[in-house]
Design a protein around this motif. Structure first.
Motif, PDB file in Angstrom:
ATOM      1  N   GLU A  82       0.812  -1.225   0.000  1.00  0.00           N
ATOM      2  CA  GLU A  82       0.000   0.000   0.000  1.00  0.00           C
ATOM      3  C   GLU A  82       0.840   1.267   0.000  1.00  0.00           C
ATOM      4  OE1 GLU A  82      -0.474  -2.550   2.093  1.00  0.00           O
ATOM      5  OE2 GLU A  82      -2.253  -3.378   1.107  1.00  0.00           O
ATOM      6  N   MET A  83       2.174   1.144   0.054  1.00  0.00           N
ATOM      7  CA  MET A  83       3.052   2.312   0.089  1.00  0.00           C
ATOM      8  C   MET A  83       4.009   2.288  -1.101  1.00  0.00           C
ATOM      9  SD  MET A  83       2.181   4.094   2.706  1.00  0.00           S
ATOM     10  CE  MET A  83       3.572   5.209   2.897  1.00  0.00           C
ATOM     11  N   ASP A  84       4.389   3.479  -1.544  1.00  0.00           N
ATOM     12  CA  ASP A  84       5.391   3.603  -2.605  1.00  0.00           C
ATOM     13  C   ASP A  84       5.939   5.030  -2.563  1.00  0.00           C
ATOM     14  OD1 ASP A  84       7.003   2.830  -4.678  1.00  0.00           O
ATOM     15  OD2 ASP A  84       5.540   3.324  -6.229  1.00  0.00           O
ATOM     16  N   TYR A  85       7.160   5.181  -3.048  1.00  0.00           N
ATOM     17  CA  TYR A  85       7.800   6.495  -3.067  1.00  0.00           C
ATOM     18  C   TYR A  85       8.448   6.691  -4.429  1.00  0.00           C
ATOM     19  CZ  TYR A  85       7.111   5.547   1.826  1.00  0.00           C
ATOM     20  OH  TYR A  85       6.536   5.202   3.017  1.00  0.00           O
ATOM     21  N   ASP A  86       7.940   7.672  -5.152  1.00  0.00           N
ATOM     22  CA  ASP A  86       8.421   8.040  -6.472  1.00  0.00           C
ATOM     23  C   ASP A  86       8.687   9.544  -6.410  1.00  0.00           C
ATOM     24  OD1 ASP A  86       9.107   7.809  -9.096  1.00  0.00           O
ATOM     25  OD2 ASP A  86       7.080   7.452  -9.844  1.00  0.00           O
ATOM     26  N   ILE A  87       9.854   9.913  -5.875  1.00  0.00           N
ATOM     27  CA  ILE A  87      10.090  11.261  -5.359  1.00  0.00           C
ATOM     28  C   ILE A  87      10.922  12.105  -6.322  1.00  0.00           C
ATOM     29  CG2 ILE A  87      11.124  12.565  -3.462  1.00  0.00           C
ATOM     30  CD1 ILE A  87      10.717   9.996  -1.741  1.00  0.00           C
ATOM     31  N   VAL A  88      10.454  13.323  -6.561  1.00  0.00           N
ATOM     32  CA  VAL A  88      11.234  14.341  -7.269  1.00  0.00           C
ATOM     33  C   VAL A  88      11.622  15.405  -6.250  1.00  0.00           C
ATOM     34  CG1 VAL A  88      11.195  16.152  -9.021  1.00  0.00           C
ATOM     35  CG2 VAL A  88      10.141  13.929  -9.498  1.00  0.00           C
ATOM     36  N   GLU A  89      12.905  15.730  -6.214  1.00  0.00           N
ATOM     37  CA  GLU A  89      13.422  16.729  -5.275  1.00  0.00           C
ATOM     38  C   GLU A  89      14.081  17.869  -6.039  1.00  0.00           C
ATOM     39  OE1 GLU A  89      16.899  17.161  -1.805  1.00  0.00           O
ATOM     40  OE2 GLU A  89      16.995  15.588  -3.339  1.00  0.00           O
TER      41      GLU A  89
END
Length: 387
Positions: A232-239
Motif C-alpha cells: 500500500e506504500m510507494d515512493y516516487d520522489i522528485v526533489e
C-alpha cells in the motif's frame, strides 16, 4: 646491515612493498557527547514531562588513496541497526556498547576518463554518495548500499565547481521468503543533476533529484519498517534543491532550501494521500565555526506531508516528537510533521566544538482525535571532537 637486510626480506615475505608504503591512509574520526532533553507533553499537570538522555556517537575509519585510479573507505561506528542513528544511549548499568560497520566501499576512478568519474561499490554515507543540501530526504546518518556512478565529485565526496551528475542503484531489502521468494527484492534507483558556480561575489548551487523505490511490497520483514514498506506504500520522489552564499562584511552566510514531492499512484497504493505528498525545508546559516573563537548560527523551517518522503530515512530528530509521543504511533514514522530548528556552534579550541540545537515541532496535519495545537520541544547540547 644484516638486521636491515633481514627486516627487508621479512617485509617482502609478508607481502609489504614500496607501493604499500606509499598508500595515503587518511585516518579520520569523531566523538560526540550529547545531552538531550525532550518535552513529552504541554500540560502543567504532568509530573514526568521530560525524557532526558545522555548519548554518545563514535565514528572512526580510514579512506586510503591506493593509487591514482583507486581509493576505498572503511568506517566503524557506535549504534545498532537503526539506519538513521549512530547514537548510543548511556545508562545500561555500565555495560559494554557495540561497534558496527558503518561504511565499506571501493572507489574506482579510471584515468581513461581523466579521473573525473567515480564508480563506487559498497556502503557509503548518503552525503558523500549523493548531492545532499540538508536532511529533508536523507538523515545525516544514512549510509546507502549498492552501486553509484558520479561525475563532478572528488574521491572524498565533495562537489567540484560546475556540473555534477550522479546515478545510483541501492539495495533496500531482500525479497520476502515463505518457502520460496515472493517477488523481486526491493531496490532504489536514484538520479541527480546539479550545478555549482559563482556570480559576482555570490556562490550558488541548484539541482534536482529523482528517487524511485521499486518492489517495496516484497520486503522480507515488513514489521521492521512499521508498514512504511508494503503493497500500500510507494515512493516516487522528485526533489528540487539549491543554496546561495556570500559574505556581509566578513560574516559568511548561506540561504538554502529543498522541495520534494511523491508522485506515486495513490489509486494503486491506498496508504498514500495526494494532499500530503509534498515536503519542503528552508534555512539560513550565519557565520562559520572553523577556527577557535568562531561561532555560527542557523535557523530552518520544515514541513513534511505524511506521504511525501520515505518516513524511515528522513531526519529522525524532528519526527520523534510527534506521533510516537501523542497518539502512540510507530516511532519510525518521521513524516506528517512541521516546525522549526534553531542551532548554534562555537569552536572552543582546535578540533573541539560545542553546539546547541532546539526543535519545536507539531503535526503537519493532526490526526483525528488529537490536539492540532500540540507542540513538541527538544533541546540537544553537544560537545564534538574531531581527529
Amino acid at each position: 646491515m644484516k638486521k636491515t637486510a633481514m627486516l627487508i626480506g621479512l617485509a617482502a615475505v609478508l607481502g609489504f612493498s614500496s607501493n604499500a608504503q606509499a598508500i595515503d591512509w587518511n585516518w579520520k574520526g569523531d566523538i560526540r557527547y550529547r545531552y538531550q532533553s525532550q518535552l513529552k507533553a504541554d500540560q502543567d499537570d504532568v509530573d514526568d514531562h521530560s525524557k532526558d538522555r545522555h548519548r554518545i556517537r563514535v565514528r572512526f575509519g580510514v579512506s586510503p588513496w591506493i593509487n591514482e585510479e583507486l581509493s576505498a573507505g572503511l568506517q566503524l561506528s557506535s549504534g545498532g541497526t537503526d539506519p538513521v542513528s549512530r547514537n548510543e544511549t548511556l545508562g545500561d548499568n555500565f555495560a559494554a556498547d557495540g561497534i558496527v560497520l558503518n561504511q565499506a566501499y571501493i572507489d574506482y576512478h579510471p584515468m581513461f576518463l581523466d579521473g573525473d568519474v567515480n564508480f563506487i561499490l559498497g556502503k557509503r554515507e548518503a552525503k558523500s554518495t549523493l548531492t545532499v543540501i540538508d536532511d529533508l530526504v536523507w538523515d545525516g546518518d544514512v549510509t546507502l548500499e549498492g552501486i553509484t556512478v558520479q561525475y563532478g565529485k572528488d574521491a572524498k565526496g565533495k562537489e567540484k565547481s560546475g556540473l555534477c551528475a550522479i546515478a545510483g542503484y541501492y539495495l533496500v531489502d531482500e525479497a520476502n521468503w515463505d518457502g520460496e521468494y515472493k517477488g523481486t527484492s526491493p531496490y532504489l534507483l536514484a538520479a541527480q543533476l546539479s550545478y555549482k558556480g559563482t556570480v559576482s561575489d555570490l556562490g550558488y548551487q541548484v539541482g534536482a533529484s529523482y528517487y524511485n523505490y521499486v518492489n517495496l511490497g516484497h520486503a522480507d520483514d515488513k514489521s521492521a519498517y512499521y508498514d512504511a514498506y508494503s503493497e500500500e506504500m510507494d515512493y516516487d520522489i522528485v526533489e528540487l534543491f539549491g543554496n546561495v552564499s556570500g559574505k556581509v562584511s566578513s560574516l559568511p552566510w548561506k540561504l538554502y532550501g529543498q522541495f520534494a514531492q511523491n508522485f506515486a499512484d495513490t489509486d494503486e497504493h491506498t496508504y498514500l494521500d495526494d494532499d500530503a505528498s509534498t515536503a519542503y525545508l528552508v534555512g539560513l546559516k550565519l557565520g562559520k565555526a572553523k577556527k577557535p573563537g568562531q561561532m555560527e548560527a542557523s535557523v530552518e523551517y520544515f514541513n513534511l506531508g505524511a506521504s511525501s518522503v520515505n518516513p524511515y530515512l528522513t531526519d529522525s530528530d524532528r519526527g520523534d516528537l510527534t506521533a510516537q509521543e501523542v497518539v502512540g504511533g510507530d516511532e519510525k514514522w518521521l513524516t506528517n510533521v512541521e516546525g522549526f530548528k534553531v542551532g548554534a556552534k562555537y569552536q572552543l579550541i582546535q578540533n573541539m566544538q560545542l553546539g546547541m540545537t532546539y526543535f519545536n515541532t507539531g503535526y503537519a496535519d493532526a490526526p483525528e482525535g488529537t490536539d492540532s495545537d500540540w507542540r513538541g520541544h527538544m533541546l540537544q547540547a553537544d560537545a564534538v571532537v574531531k581527529f
